[in-house]
Design a protein around this motif. Structure first.
Motif, PDB file in Angstrom:
ATOM      1  N   LEU A 191       0.822  -1.213   0.000  1.00 55.77           N
ATOM      2  CA  LEU A 191       0.000   0.000   0.000  1.00 55.77           C
ATOM      3  C   LEU A 191       0.860   1.269   0.000  1.00 55.77           C
ATOM      4  O   LEU A 191       0.486   2.278  -0.602  1.00 55.77           O
ATOM      5  CB  LEU A 191      -0.929  -0.011   1.217  1.00 55.77           C
ATOM      6  CG  LEU A 191      -2.129   0.938   1.181  1.00 55.77           C
ATOM      7  CD1 LEU A 191      -2.988   0.695  -0.046  1.00 55.77           C
ATOM      8  CD2 LEU A 191      -2.960   0.773   2.441  1.00 55.77           C
ATOM      9  N   ASP A 192       2.010   1.200   0.648  1.00 55.99           N
ATOM     10  CA  ASP A 192       2.879   2.376   0.709  1.00 55.99           C
ATOM     11  C   ASP A 192       3.448   2.743  -0.663  1.00 55.99           C
ATOM     12  O   ASP A 192       3.892   3.878  -0.869  1.00 55.99           O
ATOM     13  CB  ASP A 192       4.032   2.130   1.685  1.00 55.99           C
ATOM     14  CG  ASP A 192       3.550   2.029   3.129  1.00 55.99           C
ATOM     15  OD1 ASP A 192       2.532   2.677   3.451  1.00 55.99           O
ATOM     16  OD2 ASP A 192       4.156   1.283   3.910  1.00 55.99           O
ATOM     17  N   ARG A 220      -7.082   6.825   4.568  1.00 56.94           N
ATOM     18  CA  ARG A 220      -6.954   8.108   3.875  1.00 56.94           C
ATOM     19  C   ARG A 220      -5.887   8.974   4.536  1.00 56.94           C
ATOM     20  O   ARG A 220      -5.057   9.580   3.852  1.00 56.94           O
ATOM     21  CB  ARG A 220      -8.296   8.836   3.865  1.00 56.94           C
ATOM     22  CG  ARG A 220      -8.217  10.221   3.233  1.00 56.94           C
ATOM     23  CD  ARG A 220      -9.574  10.918   3.215  1.00 56.94           C
ATOM     24  NE  ARG A 220      -9.458  12.248   2.620  1.00 56.94           N
ATOM     25  CZ  ARG A 220     -10.492  13.041   2.359  1.00 56.94           C
ATOM     26  NH1 ARG A 220     -11.720  12.635   2.652  1.00 56.94           N
ATOM     27  NH2 ARG A 220     -10.307  14.220   1.822  1.00 56.94           N
ATOM     28  N   ARG A 273      -3.371   8.027   6.126  1.00 51.78           N
ATOM     29  CA  ARG A 273      -2.056   7.439   5.854  1.00 51.78           C
ATOM     30  C   ARG A 273      -1.591   7.682   4.421  1.00 51.78           C
ATOM     31  O   ARG A 273      -0.413   7.951   4.181  1.00 51.78           O
ATOM     32  CB  ARG A 273      -2.134   5.935   6.145  1.00 51.78           C
ATOM     33  CG  ARG A 273      -0.900   5.143   5.743  1.00 51.78           C
ATOM     34  CD  ARG A 273      -1.101   3.682   6.089  1.00 51.78           C
ATOM     35  NE  ARG A 273      -0.148   2.828   5.429  1.00 51.78           N
ATOM     36  CZ  ARG A 273      -0.170   1.505   5.499  1.00 51.78           C
ATOM     37  NH1 ARG A 273      -1.090   0.888   6.213  1.00 51.78           N
ATOM     38  NH2 ARG A 273       0.738   0.784   4.856  1.00 51.78           N
ATOM     39  N   LEU A 274      -2.517   7.623   3.468  1.00 56.90           N
ATOM     40  CA  LEU A 274      -2.140   7.670   2.052  1.00 56.90           C
ATOM     41  C   LEU A 274      -2.203   9.061   1.437  1.00 56.90           C
ATOM     42  O   LEU A 274      -1.536   9.317   0.428  1.00 56.90           O
ATOM     43  CB  LEU A 274      -3.048   6.735   1.253  1.00 56.90           C
ATOM     44  CG  LEU A 274      -2.900   5.239   1.528  1.00 56.90           C
ATOM     45  CD1 LEU A 274      -3.958   4.456   0.759  1.00 56.90           C
ATOM     46  CD2 LEU A 274      -1.512   4.759   1.135  1.00 56.90           C
TER      47      LEU A 274
END
Length: 353
Positions: free
Chosen positions: A21-22, A52, A54-55
């Protein structure tokens, strides 16, 4: 000149690993899915809001859309809301309901869909189908395959374990579904796509025979791959046939007859598959399914998900009505209520040993 090969509809990117995901922005840019970062991202109000936070710093050009639920109306509203932006792609970030809404919305506005699964509850994350609740109950809508599938195993481990268990039941049920497809081919001359059947069956067998458990990275990798492959098998077949037989008919019957009491999709499909294999006389295969389902903490009797034996018999009797035209072991045997009752008594005796 004969056609010697065929093109298989499948994602351009399948990234299943810890930490995936990162790297979402980089993956989409490198694969030219979205070099500009102009994305419409569909999320839930709960876990989606945390992701959200985090991203968002890595996706400054994205617009975020909160999805209210998993209905057809929700998907239509989502698509309408996204029309105003000039996006490269739609990202469905969440569980099955969010991804299905995003699939439908992306198809409605003509954009590719990136499926970012936060749990492994069923095989819909990579399928060409969006399952959405509607006024008549629940419908399946044909949509294009996701252009990319991203599954971060770190995120999967953070989700409630019941989602992993549900995915296990759904994956294992492929074995019963393919057996039903082969039965329809033998008995009624129904066309069968050998490649689609092989993909779906091997995905189910890989999960069935893996020695790991729900907290094991190696097992989660195989389960995630199996669910993605199952979705691709449906694209190859152009139908849900490789992954949906008597097992799913029984699941749909539970949903329709007992909508407020139904268990998870995968729990019902796993139970349905074990019983369907018992019905077709594949007792060793049924016993292995029961053993594996139990090892992973899934139900093997209706009582374990809050239903009586009579309610299960009612569901099995009603099941063929959920998919008119589909031929499975249930349609083949065409059992009376008393015959279903006897068959279940025999199954229950077997699983209690």
């Amino acid at each position: 000149m004969p056609v010697l090969t065929r093109l298989i509809p499948s994602p351009v990117v399948v990234d299943i690993r810890a930490g995936a995901l990162d790297d979402l922005a980089k993956i989409l840019a490198d694969q030219r899915i979205s070099s500009s970062g102009k994305l419409a991202i569909a999320i839930s109000g709960g876990s989606g809001a945390k992701l959200r936070e985090r991203l968002a710093p890595a996706l400054p050009g994205a617009s975020w859309y909160e999805v209210g639920g998993g209905t057809l109306d929700d998907a239509i509203k989502l698509g309408d809301a996204m029309k105003s932006g000039r996006y490269d792609a739609v990202v469905g970030l969440g569980g099955g309901k969010i991804i299905d809404c995003a699939k439908y919305a992306a198809a409605r506005i003509g954009l590719p869909l990136v499926a970012v699964a936060t749990n492994l509850s069923h095989d819909g994350l990579c399928s060409p189908v969006a399952t959405l609740d509607n006024d008549a109950g629940r419908g399946s809508y044909g949509v294009p395959n996701p252009i990319a599938v991203v599954i971060d195993l770190d995120v999967i481990r953070e989700a409630p374990v019941r989602f992993v268990r549900s995915g296990i039941g759904d994956a294992i049920s492929n074995i019963s579904a393919v057996a039903d497809w082969e039965l329809a081919h033998r008995e009624r001359g129904e066309d069968i796509d050998g490649l689609a059947a092989a993909i779906a069956r091997q995905a189910g067998e890989a999960v069935l025979r893996h020695p790991g458990g729900v907290g094991d990275d190696g097992f989660l990798q195989v389960l995630a791959e199996g669910l993605v492959l199952t979705g691709i098998s449906m694209s190859v077949a152009g139908d849900s046939r490789p992954a949906s037989g008597a097992c799913h008919e029984i699941n749909h019957a539970f949903d329709l007859l007992f909508p407020k009491r139904a268990a998870s999709h995968g729990e019902q499909c796993g139970l349905g598959a074990a019983f369907a294999m018992h019905l077709r006389g594949a007792r060793e295969e049924s016993a292995l399914m029961v053993q594996v389902l139990r090892r992973h903490g899934l139900p093997v009797t209706p009582q374990e998900i809050g239903f009586t034996a009579e309610e299960f018999i009612q569901a099995v009797e009603y099941a063929p009505q959920t998919r008119p035209g589909r031929y499975t072991i249930l349609e083949h045997l065409d059992l009376s209520t008393d015959q279903i009752r006897d068959a279940y008594a025999d199954y229950a005796k077997t699983v209690s040993r």
